[in-house]
Design a protein around this motif. Structure first.
Motif, PDB file in Angstrom:
ATOM      1  N   THR A   1       0.907  -1.143   0.070  1.00  0.00           N
ATOM      2  CA  THR A   1      -0.154  -0.019  -0.067  1.00  0.00           C
ATOM      3  C   THR A   1       0.953   1.360   0.082  1.00  0.00           C
ATOM      4  O   THR A   1       0.752   2.105  -1.093  1.00  0.00           O
ATOM      5  N   ALA A   2       1.852   1.413   1.038  1.00  0.00           N
ATOM      6  CA  ALA A   2       2.857   2.508   0.966  1.00  0.00           C
ATOM      7  C   ALA A   2       3.681   2.590  -0.534  1.00  0.00           C
ATOM      8  O   ALA A   2       3.730   3.791  -0.813  1.00  0.00           O
ATOM      9  N   ASN A   3       4.113   1.344  -1.134  1.00  0.00           N
ATOM     10  CA  ASN A   3       4.715   1.501  -2.230  1.00  0.00           C
ATOM     11  C   ASN A   3       3.885   1.935  -3.254  1.00  0.00           C
ATOM     12  O   ASN A   3       4.362   2.808  -4.072  1.00  0.00           O
ATOM     13  N   ARG A   4       2.448   1.726  -3.416  1.00  0.00           N
ATOM     14  CA  ARG A   4       1.714   2.304  -4.354  1.00  0.00           C
ATOM     15  C   ARG A   4       1.530   3.626  -4.085  1.00  0.00           C
ATOM     16  O   ARG A   4       1.406   4.366  -5.223  1.00  0.00           O
ATOM     17  N   GLU A   5       1.284   4.162  -3.064  1.00  0.00           N
ATOM     18  CA  GLU A   5       1.144   5.604  -2.622  1.00  0.00           C
ATOM     19  C   GLU A   5       2.386   6.186  -3.166  1.00  0.00           C
ATOM     20  O   GLU A   5       2.317   7.389  -3.804  1.00  0.00           O
ATOM     21  N   THR A   6       3.710   5.893  -2.770  1.00  0.00           N
ATOM     22  CA  THR A   6       4.809   6.327  -3.348  1.00  0.00           C
ATOM     23  C   THR A   6       4.709   6.386  -4.879  1.00  0.00           C
ATOM     24  O   THR A   6       5.257   7.326  -5.310  1.00  0.00           O
ATOM     25  N   ALA A   7       4.416   5.268  -5.462  1.00  0.00           N
ATOM     26  CA  ALA A   7       4.299   5.083  -7.052  1.00  0.00           C
ATOM     27  C   ALA A   7       3.453   6.143  -7.498  1.00  0.00           C
ATOM     28  O   ALA A   7       3.744   7.051  -8.563  1.00  0.00           O
ATOM     29  N   GLU A   8       2.338   6.174  -6.862  1.00  0.00           N
ATOM     30  CA  GLU A   8       1.368   7.430  -7.665  1.00  0.00           C
ATOM     31  C   GLU A   8       1.827   8.525  -7.464  1.00  0.00           C
ATOM     32  O   GLU A   8       1.576   9.423  -8.298  1.00  0.00           O
ATOM     33  N   ARG A   9       2.384   8.939  -6.207  1.00  0.00           N
ATOM     34  CA  ARG A   9       3.050  10.363  -6.032  1.00  0.00           C
ATOM     35  C   ARG A   9       4.098  10.586  -6.985  1.00  0.00           C
ATOM     36  O   ARG A   9       4.100  11.860  -7.566  1.00  0.00           O
ATOM     37  N   MET A  10       4.976   9.689  -7.407  1.00  0.00           N
ATOM     38  CA  MET A  10       6.183   9.702  -8.177  1.00  0.00           C
ATOM     39  C   MET A  10       5.560  10.020  -9.721  1.00  0.00           C
ATOM     40  O   MET A  10       5.967  11.028 -10.533  1.00  0.00           O
ATOM     41  N   VAL A  11       4.414   9.355 -10.144  1.00  0.00           N
ATOM     42  CA  VAL A  11       3.779   9.514 -11.370  1.00  0.00           C
ATOM     43  C   VAL A  11       3.267  10.820 -11.496  1.00  0.00           C
ATOM     44  O   VAL A  11       3.403  11.591 -12.390  1.00  0.00           O
ATOM     45  N   ARG A  12       2.558  11.203 -10.343  1.00  0.00           N
ATOM     46  CA  ARG A  12       1.763  12.435 -10.416  1.00  0.00           C
ATOM     47  C   ARG A  12       2.934  13.865 -10.558  1.00  0.00           C
ATOM     48  O   ARG A  12       2.534  14.590 -11.295  1.00  0.00           O
ATOM     49  N   GLU A  13       4.027  13.369  -9.824  1.00  0.00           N
ATOM     50  CA  GLU A  13       5.164  14.601 -10.069  1.00  0.00           C
ATOM     51  C   GLU A  13       5.499  14.618 -11.410  1.00  0.00           C
ATOM     52  O   GLU A  13       5.811  15.604 -11.760  1.00  0.00           O
ATOM     53  N   ALA A  14       5.914  13.458 -12.073  1.00  0.00           N
ATOM     54  CA  ALA A  14       6.466  13.374 -13.327  1.00  0.00           C
ATOM     55  C   ALA A  14       5.390  14.107 -14.317  1.00  0.00           C
ATOM     56  O   ALA A  14       5.599  14.665 -15.309  1.00  0.00           O
ATOM     57  N   GLU A  15       3.862  14.026 -14.061  1.00  0.00           N
ATOM     58  CA  GLU A  15       2.906  14.385 -14.772  1.00  0.00           C
ATOM     59  C   GLU A  15       3.035  15.917 -14.754  1.00  0.00           C
ATOM     60  O   GLU A  15       2.854  16.446 -15.806  1.00  0.00           O
ATOM     61  N   GLN A  16       3.269  16.287 -13.589  1.00  0.00           N
ATOM     62  CA  GLN A  16       3.117  17.848 -13.254  1.00  0.00           C
ATOM     63  C   GLN A  16       4.346  18.238 -13.926  1.00  0.00           C
ATOM     64  O   GLN A  16       4.151  19.852 -14.693  1.00  0.00           O
ATOM     65  N   ARG A  17       5.485  17.689 -14.041  1.00  0.00           N
ATOM     66  CA  ARG A  17       6.781  18.455 -14.805  1.00  0.00           C
ATOM     67  C   ARG A  17       6.408  18.274 -16.189  1.00  0.00           C
ATOM     68  O   ARG A  17       6.892  19.452 -16.840  1.00  0.00           O
ATOM     69  N   VAL A  18       5.764  17.419 -16.889  1.00  0.00           N
ATOM     70  CA  VAL A  18       5.503  17.290 -18.199  1.00  0.00           C
ATOM     71  C   VAL A  18       4.491  18.682 -18.488  1.00  0.00           C
ATOM     72  O   VAL A  18       4.618  19.230 -19.388  1.00  0.00           O
ATOM     73  N   ARG A  19       3.499  18.846 -17.853  1.00  0.00           N
ATOM     74  CA  ARG A  19       2.658  19.748 -18.047  1.00  0.00           C
ATOM     75  C   ARG A  19       3.275  21.155 -18.021  1.00  0.00           C
ATOM     76  O   ARG A  19       3.083  21.841 -18.684  1.00  0.00           O
ATOM     77  N   ALA A  20       4.247  21.452 -17.022  1.00  0.00           N
ATOM     78  CA  ALA A  20       4.827  22.472 -16.750  1.00  0.00           C
ATOM     79  C   ALA A  20       5.560  22.660 -18.068  1.00  0.00           C
ATOM     80  O   ALA A  20       5.820  23.917 -18.595  1.00  0.00           O
ATOM     81  N   GLN A  21       6.420  21.915 -18.518  1.00  0.00           N
ATOM     82  CA  GLN A  21       7.106  21.880 -19.673  1.00  0.00           C
ATOM     83  C   GLN A  21       6.593  22.336 -20.920  1.00  0.00           C
ATOM     84  O   GLN A  21       6.694  23.175 -21.781  1.00  0.00           O
ATOM     85  N   ILE A  22       5.125  21.576 -20.976  1.00  0.00           N
ATOM     86  CA  ILE A  22       4.436  22.051 -22.285  1.00  0.00           C
ATOM     87  C   ILE A  22       3.709  23.326 -22.328  1.00  0.00           C
ATOM     88  O   ILE A  22       3.853  24.008 -23.090  1.00  0.00           O
ATOM     89  N   GLY A  23       3.596  23.861 -21.063  1.00  0.00           N
ATOM     90  CA  GLY A  23       3.160  25.130 -20.798  1.00  0.00           C
ATOM     91  C   GLY A  23       4.159  26.111 -21.030  1.00  0.00           C
ATOM     92  O   GLY A  23       4.055  27.270 -21.646  1.00  0.00           O
ATOM     93  N   ARG A  24       5.460  25.940 -20.594  1.00  0.00           N
ATOM     94  CA  ARG A  24       6.559  26.825 -20.893  1.00  0.00           C
ATOM     95  C   ARG A  24       6.899  27.061 -22.464  1.00  0.00           C
ATOM     96  O   ARG A  24       7.243  27.942 -23.215  1.00  0.00           O
TER      97      ARG A  24
END
Length: 100
Positions: free
Chosen positions: A21-44
């Motif tokens: 469960t903790a591994n899944r939460e960590t994985a979800e956070r990591m994927v969410r952060e990666a998605e945010q970085r991609v969205r920010a780069q697309i915006g720039r």
């Protein structure tokens, strides 16, 4: 391309730890952060393209020392060699855009 859920599941299995469960939460956070970085780069990148579109008489060329942007008789150089850096430098020097 794998779905978001497939990526989270694969990443959760790779994480070391006994609590899945903790591994899944960590994985979800990591994927969410990666998605945010991609969205920010697309915006720039969208801001850069908007600037190029609005700026009159722009020339973008691959020069020996890096990408060069010329507009209205001015020349701006990017010694780093990327189009993004050249556009950001020209935007900053022209006073018509934020840079990262």
């Amino acid at each position: 391309m794998r779905t978001r859920e497939e990526q989270i599941g694969a990443l959760a299995c790779c994480l070391h730890g006994q609590d899945m469960t903790a591994n899944r939460e960590t994985a979800e956070r990591m994927v969410r952060e990666a998605e945010q970085r991609v969205r920010a780069q697309i915006g720039r990148d969208s801001e850069r393209l908007d600037w190029l579109e609005k700026t009159r008489f722009v020339t973008l060329e691959d020069a020996i020392i890096g990408w060069r942007i010329s507009f209205i008789g001015e020349r701006f150089f990017s010694m780093k060699g990327t189009v993004r850096k050249a556009i950001d430098a020209a935007r900053a020097l022209s006073g018509s855009g934020e840079t990262e």
